[in-house]
Scaffold this active site. Structure first.
Site, PDB file in Angstrom:
ATOM      1  N   TRP A 140      27.354  29.980  38.504  1.00  0.00           N
ATOM      2  CA  TRP A 140      28.372  30.739  39.007  1.00  0.00           C
ATOM      3  C   TRP A 140      29.080  29.938  40.291  1.00  0.00           C
ATOM      4  O   TRP A 140      28.287  29.370  41.206  1.00  0.00           O
ATOM      5  CB  TRP A 140      27.864  32.351  39.429  1.00  0.00           C
ATOM      6  CG  TRP A 140      28.926  32.832  40.053  1.00  0.00           C
ATOM      7  CD1 TRP A 140      29.828  33.598  39.422  1.00  0.00           C
ATOM      8  CD2 TRP A 140      29.269  33.021  41.421  1.00  0.00           C
ATOM      9  NE1 TRP A 140      30.649  34.136  40.501  1.00  0.00           N
ATOM     10  CE2 TRP A 140      30.330  33.799  41.631  1.00  0.00           C
ATOM     11  CE3 TRP A 140      28.648  32.542  42.605  1.00  0.00           C
ATOM     12  CZ2 TRP A 140      30.728  34.142  42.867  1.00  0.00           C
ATOM     13  CZ3 TRP A 140      28.908  33.065  43.784  1.00  0.00           C
ATOM     14  CH2 TRP A 140      30.191  33.910  44.041  1.00  0.00           C
ATOM     15  N   ASP A 200      40.494  44.759  40.588  1.00  0.00           N
ATOM     16  CA  ASP A 200      39.255  45.522  40.541  1.00  0.00           C
ATOM     17  C   ASP A 200      39.728  46.681  41.728  1.00  0.00           C
ATOM     18  O   ASP A 200      40.240  46.454  42.972  1.00  0.00           O
ATOM     19  CB  ASP A 200      37.885  44.876  41.068  1.00  0.00           C
ATOM     20  CG  ASP A 200      36.699  45.652  40.621  1.00  0.00           C
ATOM     21  OD1 ASP A 200      37.115  47.128  40.167  1.00  0.00           O
ATOM     22  OD2 ASP A 200      35.697  45.332  40.828  1.00  0.00           O
ATOM     23  N   ASP A 247      35.256  31.602  40.321  1.00  0.00           N
ATOM     24  CA  ASP A 247      35.531  32.579  41.220  1.00  0.00           C
ATOM     25  C   ASP A 247      35.626  31.601  42.618  1.00  0.00           C
ATOM     26  O   ASP A 247      36.028  32.030  43.460  1.00  0.00           O
ATOM     27  CB  ASP A 247      34.308  33.763  41.611  1.00  0.00           C
ATOM     28  CG  ASP A 247      34.638  34.722  40.727  1.00  0.00           C
ATOM     29  OD1 ASP A 247      35.526  34.676  40.211  1.00  0.00           O
ATOM     30  OD2 ASP A 247      33.756  35.649  40.862  1.00  0.00           O
ATOM     31  N   TRP A 300      40.574  40.522  31.613  1.00  0.00           N
ATOM     32  CA  TRP A 300      39.509  40.998  30.764  1.00  0.00           C
ATOM     33  C   TRP A 300      38.251  40.262  31.698  1.00  0.00           C
ATOM     34  O   TRP A 300      37.945  39.160  31.387  1.00  0.00           O
ATOM     35  CB  TRP A 300      39.601  40.831  29.580  1.00  0.00           C
ATOM     36  CG  TRP A 300      38.659  41.374  28.544  1.00  0.00           C
ATOM     37  CD1 TRP A 300      37.263  41.021  28.449  1.00  0.00           C
ATOM     38  CD2 TRP A 300      38.853  42.714  27.843  1.00  0.00           C
ATOM     39  NE1 TRP A 300      36.454  41.850  27.626  1.00  0.00           N
ATOM     40  CE2 TRP A 300      37.464  42.797  27.255  1.00  0.00           C
ATOM     41  CE3 TRP A 300      39.753  43.096  27.203  1.00  0.00           C
ATOM     42  CZ2 TRP A 300      37.236  43.957  26.159  1.00  0.00           C
ATOM     43  CZ3 TRP A 300      39.541  44.277  26.489  1.00  0.00           C
ATOM     44  CH2 TRP A 300      38.338  44.779  26.077  1.00  0.00           C
ATOM     45  N   ASP A 301      37.379  41.112  32.441  1.00  0.00           N
ATOM     46  CA  ASP A 301      36.465  40.601  33.136  1.00  0.00           C
ATOM     47  C   ASP A 301      34.855  41.157  32.409  1.00  0.00           C
ATOM     48  O   ASP A 301      34.954  41.867  31.655  1.00  0.00           O
ATOM     49  CB  ASP A 301      36.487  41.141  34.524  1.00  0.00           C
ATOM     50  CG  ASP A 301      35.793  40.088  35.685  1.00  0.00           C
ATOM     51  OD1 ASP A 301      35.052  39.256  35.086  1.00  0.00           O
ATOM     52  OD2 ASP A 301      36.025  40.206  36.739  1.00  0.00           O
ATOM     53  N   MET A 302      33.993  40.261  33.049  1.00  0.00           N
ATOM     54  CA  MET A 302      32.530  40.636  32.433  1.00  0.00           C
ATOM     55  C   MET A 302      31.600  40.120  33.488  1.00  0.00           C
ATOM     56  O   MET A 302      31.422  38.784  33.577  1.00  0.00           O
ATOM     57  CB  MET A 302      32.460  39.943  30.880  1.00  0.00           C
ATOM     58  CG  MET A 302      31.247  40.255  30.151  1.00  0.00           C
ATOM     59  SD  MET A 302      29.790  39.193  30.467  1.00  0.00           S
ATOM     60  CE  MET A 302      28.975  39.619  29.067  1.00  0.00           C
ATOM     61  N   ASN A 303      31.205  41.060  34.357  1.00  0.00           N
ATOM     62  CA  ASN A 303      30.468  40.466  35.458  1.00  0.00           C
ATOM     63  C   ASN A 303      28.963  40.562  35.643  1.00  0.00           C
ATOM     64  O   ASN A 303      28.398  40.682  36.679  1.00  0.00           O
ATOM     65  CB  ASN A 303      31.047  41.314  36.620  1.00  0.00           C
ATOM     66  CG  ASN A 303      32.295  40.715  37.085  1.00  0.00           C
ATOM     67  OD1 ASN A 303      32.630  39.455  37.233  1.00  0.00           O
ATOM     68  ND2 ASN A 303      33.494  41.565  37.340  1.00  0.00           N
ATOM     69  N   CYS A 356      37.690  36.613  31.960  1.00  0.00           N
ATOM     70  CA  CYS A 356      37.143  35.971  33.165  1.00  0.00           C
ATOM     71  C   CYS A 356      35.899  36.463  33.093  1.00  0.00           C
ATOM     72  O   CYS A 356      35.384  37.703  32.348  1.00  0.00           O
ATOM     73  CB  CYS A 356      38.004  36.749  34.323  1.00  0.00           C
ATOM     74  SG  CYS A 356      36.855  36.858  35.820  1.00  0.00           S
ATOM     75  N   ARG A 375      24.696  43.818  39.813  1.00  0.00           N
ATOM     76  CA  ARG A 375      25.949  44.277  40.326  1.00  0.00           C
ATOM     77  C   ARG A 375      26.312  45.746  40.171  1.00  0.00           C
ATOM     78  O   ARG A 375      27.167  46.213  39.888  1.00  0.00           O
ATOM     79  CB  ARG A 375      27.087  43.397  40.006  1.00  0.00           C
ATOM     80  CG  ARG A 375      28.334  43.302  40.713  1.00  0.00           C
ATOM     81  CD  ARG A 375      29.675  42.644  40.175  1.00  0.00           C
ATOM     82  NE  ARG A 375      30.597  42.567  41.454  1.00  0.00           N
ATOM     83  CZ  ARG A 375      31.950  42.554  41.085  1.00  0.00           C
ATOM     84  NH1 ARG A 375      32.395  43.019  40.230  1.00  0.00           N
ATOM     85  NH2 ARG A 375      32.754  42.206  42.398  1.00  0.00           N
ATOM     86  N   ASP A 434      26.793   3.195   0.246  1.00  0.00           N
ATOM     87  CA  ASP A 434      25.349   3.683   0.178  1.00  0.00           C
ATOM     88  C   ASP A 434      24.471   2.685   1.146  1.00  0.00           C
ATOM     89  O   ASP A 434      23.264   3.191   1.298  1.00  0.00           O
ATOM     90  CB  ASP A 434      25.114   3.720  -1.408  1.00  0.00           C
ATOM     91  CG  ASP A 434      25.641   2.401  -2.054  1.00  0.00           C
ATOM     92  OD1 ASP A 434      26.168   1.572  -1.474  1.00  0.00           O
ATOM     93  OD2 ASP A 434      25.226   2.282  -3.336  1.00  0.00           O
TER      94      ASP A 434
END
Ligand code: GLA
Length: 725
Positions: A197, A365, A544, A475-478, A522, A441, A45
């Site tokens: 990036w 891709d 990348d 599994w990409d997300m651009n 990704c 993109r 305490d």
């Protein structure tokens, strides 16, 4: 002593080596008495003894000198006399915004509950104990449960918060973090993983200064430049010395990781969902749970913190089907062909791959719809049989006939403006009805907060995976989420979190339905390298940027928190496509073997000698794969960290040491690299020589490094432990 407000209870949450001690004040406020190494004590305490010297500060509960702002609080509310940043803020229908949650009860149990709809660490009764501390605000008619789990042998604490609305009205949550840690000192350095990036997860470190500092994401994803990690370290902390407090959020969306230093030199560390552009309308009778924060204390520097995170994530977060499973060596056709491929080209790449000993062929891709560039077809996930020279399944069969596994790239969260999907469902994207959404993109983000969009993604992925023999999915997300309004939600500030909940629901269903498929996440490289994604995808593509020298900072940053078995690391062509640098095949190989080795170049263009060298690299990697992917990973201390990087992998039998010089320098003496954390009194034989070193020699004198005769020179040593006679 605390004259004004005695502790009614004290909890020591302890792991094997560490301790998080909490106290409940008579007033019902919860204070953090101590966080650090486990200590013997006779009551803590005095740690929050109130100095009561500061003036111009409000008292609490009309008790003179009871100043919350001078106390280390577990979870400070908005509107109380503590005017530092609060951990939560609610807004009530009558226009009021104050809340005041006080201790109600607690419950301690072995094991740990799941968090509804969110990824979280797991552990059974043998390894984890949890305390649920219930706090109540009787005026708001709400309960808050702060759950802190202690993973004993792992030296890890986790925390998340649940609020329940027992009132008859909807309450708006404007802010609800996962973790708040207060320290009555400010002599820390702040460590973050940042960048952009193509240069993600660079370690940034600076001493704390007055005010709020840290990192946050407003991008709809954790982000390339914003890893949801933060650490406070003692000044002077090195890789192996000094105290480190590291925190990481199991979440993939907008987050905040801040340290706030106030005018009394106290530090408040906060981690959770970013309150920026966030609201949650908590209906009567409903509850809301925050993502989980993982908290590590390490007595011995950054390496110890990293190793603690690695073991914990491997055993208590990553899908157990893959946690220990050796990852295949892959060839990815992206930098080999980009969009410009046909069946013969793919098959010749697969032929070479198989003959070199590569195990997995990944078609990136461009295999679907009218996708010949990044201008079209995301969303049209039907294989382009003309381009593939037949059905996708026939191509897979042919590739598998060569003894390879097969993997496929997808970007399910997106839709191209020029696509059948967008023409059919223009209202499925994230946008506001009165405004024209922006492209990035040439694509839009699908609104994953919509159940029909989630169902659509689950259906086409289920169809793809059940009608093709696919072993791996990238599994990409651009793109980031801009125009983050909503065409359908009544409260569009819920979009960011609802998007992530939708994503997790999709990943949960797919990974459960296809448990044999290895998912690699990704996001244009490392735009979502976070523990939320790791829960579903045991591998992540860190960047990348495939240049070996650029990868040194990226991979050492990532491996400060995330296990090396989660890092995809590829050998690509020279001149490198991102920075035009020429590095030797040997250097590219040593750097890529820091994680899961892959190749991403046109193998058909290699010379005979290069192919021979790659064959040897692959044989070596396969022999040592378990060690390289899952062995204990330690960053080594180099003479000049601006020009060198070194790391060590070890298991009970073997040690692999890798060292890279960036630029060569003339007329210097050769240097040594010292190994770390070896068992005492052991002998190790250096492969390729007859030399036997003791562990003392290796740690105190070190191995002799060859002088760099050219730029970007890398060296690798393998040592085998000799069995005692
Ligand atoms: C992103 C990924 C790359 C590649 C391309 C394909 O940039 O990070 O590895 O898959 O998309 O468009």
């Amino acid at each position: 002593m605390i004259h004004f407000n005695k502790l009614t209870k004290q909890f020591d949450l302890v792991t094997k080596n560490n301790q998080f001690s909490l106290g409940i004040l008579e007033s019902g406020h919860i204070v953090e008495l101590y966080f650090g190494k486990k200590i013997a004590h006779n009551g803590l305490d005095y740690c929050i003894e109130n100095n009561a010297h500061a003036s111009y500060m409000a008292d609490t509960d009309s008790k003179k000198g009871f100043q919350l702002e001078l106390l280390p609080l577990l979870f400070p509310s908005f509107g109380n006399p503590d005017l530092r940043s609060s951990a939560y803020q609610f807004y009530f229908q009558n226009g009021e915004k104050l809340s005041d949650f006080r201790y109600n009860s607690h419950h301690i149990y072995r094991g740990k509950k799941e968090i509804t709809d969110l990824p979280a660490s797991f552990g059974n009764k043998e390894i984890v104990t949890t305390i649920d501390i219930s706090l109540k605000d009787d005026i708001a008619q709400m309960e808050m449960i702060i759950s802190i789990s202690t993973f004993d042998d792992y030296d890890v604490f986790t925390q998340h918060v649940k609020v329940q609305n027992f009132s008859k009205e909807t309450v708006t949550i404007e802010k609800l973090l996962s973790l708040n840690l207060d320290f009555m000192r400010d002599d820390f350095d702040l460590c973050l993983l940042t960048g952009a990036w193509s240069r993600e997860t660079h370690l940034q470190r600076h001493p704390l200064h007055r005010g709020i500092q840290g990192i946050d994401s407003k991008r709809g994803a954790s982000g390339h430049g914003q890893n949801p990690f933060v650490a406070l370290v003692d000044p002077g902390t090195t890789l192996d010395d000094g105290q480190v407090i590291g925190a990481n959020l199991i979440y993939s969306g907008n987050f905040v990781a801040h340290a706030e230093v106030d005018m009394y030199q106290q530090t408040r560390l906060q981690l959770g969902i970013n309150p920026h552009d966030f609201e949650w309308h908590l209906l009567s009778g409903k509850s809301f749970e925050t993502p989980e924060a993982v908290l590590v204390f390490a007595e011995n520097g950054l390496n110890k913190m990293a190793q603690t995170f690695h073991r914990f994530y491997k055993e208590c977060l990553i899908n157990p089907n893959f946690a220990d499973k050796e990852r295949p060596i892959l060839i990815n056709n992206w930098e080999a062909t980009y969009f410009d491929f046909n069946r013969p080209k793919l098959l010749s790449l697969a032929n070479e791959a198989a003959s070199l000993g590569i195990e997995l062929f990944v078609l990136d891709d461009g295999w679907f719809g009218n996708r010949h560039s990044d201008k079209s077809a995301l969303g049209d996930w039907q294989p382009n049989e003309k381009k593939l020279g037949g059905s996708l399944q026939s191509l897979i069969r042919e590739i598998k006939g060569k003894g390879l596994l097969f993997g496929l790239w997808v970007e399910p969260e997106m839709v191209s403006k020029d696509s059948e999907l967008f023409r059919t469902h223009p209202d499925w994207i994230i946008y506001e009805k009165r405004r024209v959404p922006q492209e990035s993109r040439n694509q839009y983000v699908l609104d994953l907060s919509k159940i029909e969009v989630q169902q659509h993604i689950i259906s086409f992925m289920t169809e793809l995976l059940s009608s093709h023999s696919i072993d791996y999915i990238k599994w990409d997300m651009n793109r980031n989420i801009t125009d983050a309004g909503s065409s359908h939600l009544l409260h569009s500030k819920e979009l960011g979190h609802r998007y992530i909940l939708g994503l997790y629901r999709i990943l949960d269903q797919l990974t459960s339905a296809f448990p044999h498929v290895l998912f690699e996440s990704c996001a244009g490289g490392g735009g979502r390298y976070d523990p939320g994604m790791l829960f579903y995808t045991p591998q992540i593509w860190p960047s990348d940027d495939t240049d070996a020298i650029e990868r040194l900072s990226i991979q050492s940053g990532s491996s400060l928190v995330y296990p090396p078995s989660t890092m995809g690391c590829h050998i690509s062509a020279i001149p490198n496509h991102q920075v035009a640098r020429n590095t030797s095949l040997s250097t590219r190989s040593i750097v890529a073997q820091q994680g899961n080795l892959g190749y991403e170049l046109d193998l058909t263009q290699l010379t005979f000698e290069e192919k021979q060298e790659i064959r040897k690299q692959i044989i070596l990697y396969k022999n040592e794969r378990k060690l390289l992917q899952f062995g204990m990973h330690t960053q080594l201390t180099v003479n000049d960290s601006s020009n060198e990087c070194a790391w060590q992998k070890q298991n009970s039998q073997t040690i692999v040491v890798s060292h890279v010089y960036k630029l060569a320098k003339p007329n210097v003496l050769s240097k040594r690299i010292k190994l770390k954390q070896l068992p005492k009194k052991c002998n190790y034989k250096l492969q390729g020589t007859n030399k036997v070193y003791t562990s003392d020699e290796l740690m105190i004198i070190g191995l002799s490094l060859p002088n760099p005769t050219s730029d970007f020179m890398a060296t690798r040593f393998t040592l085998e432990k000799l069995n005692e006679k």
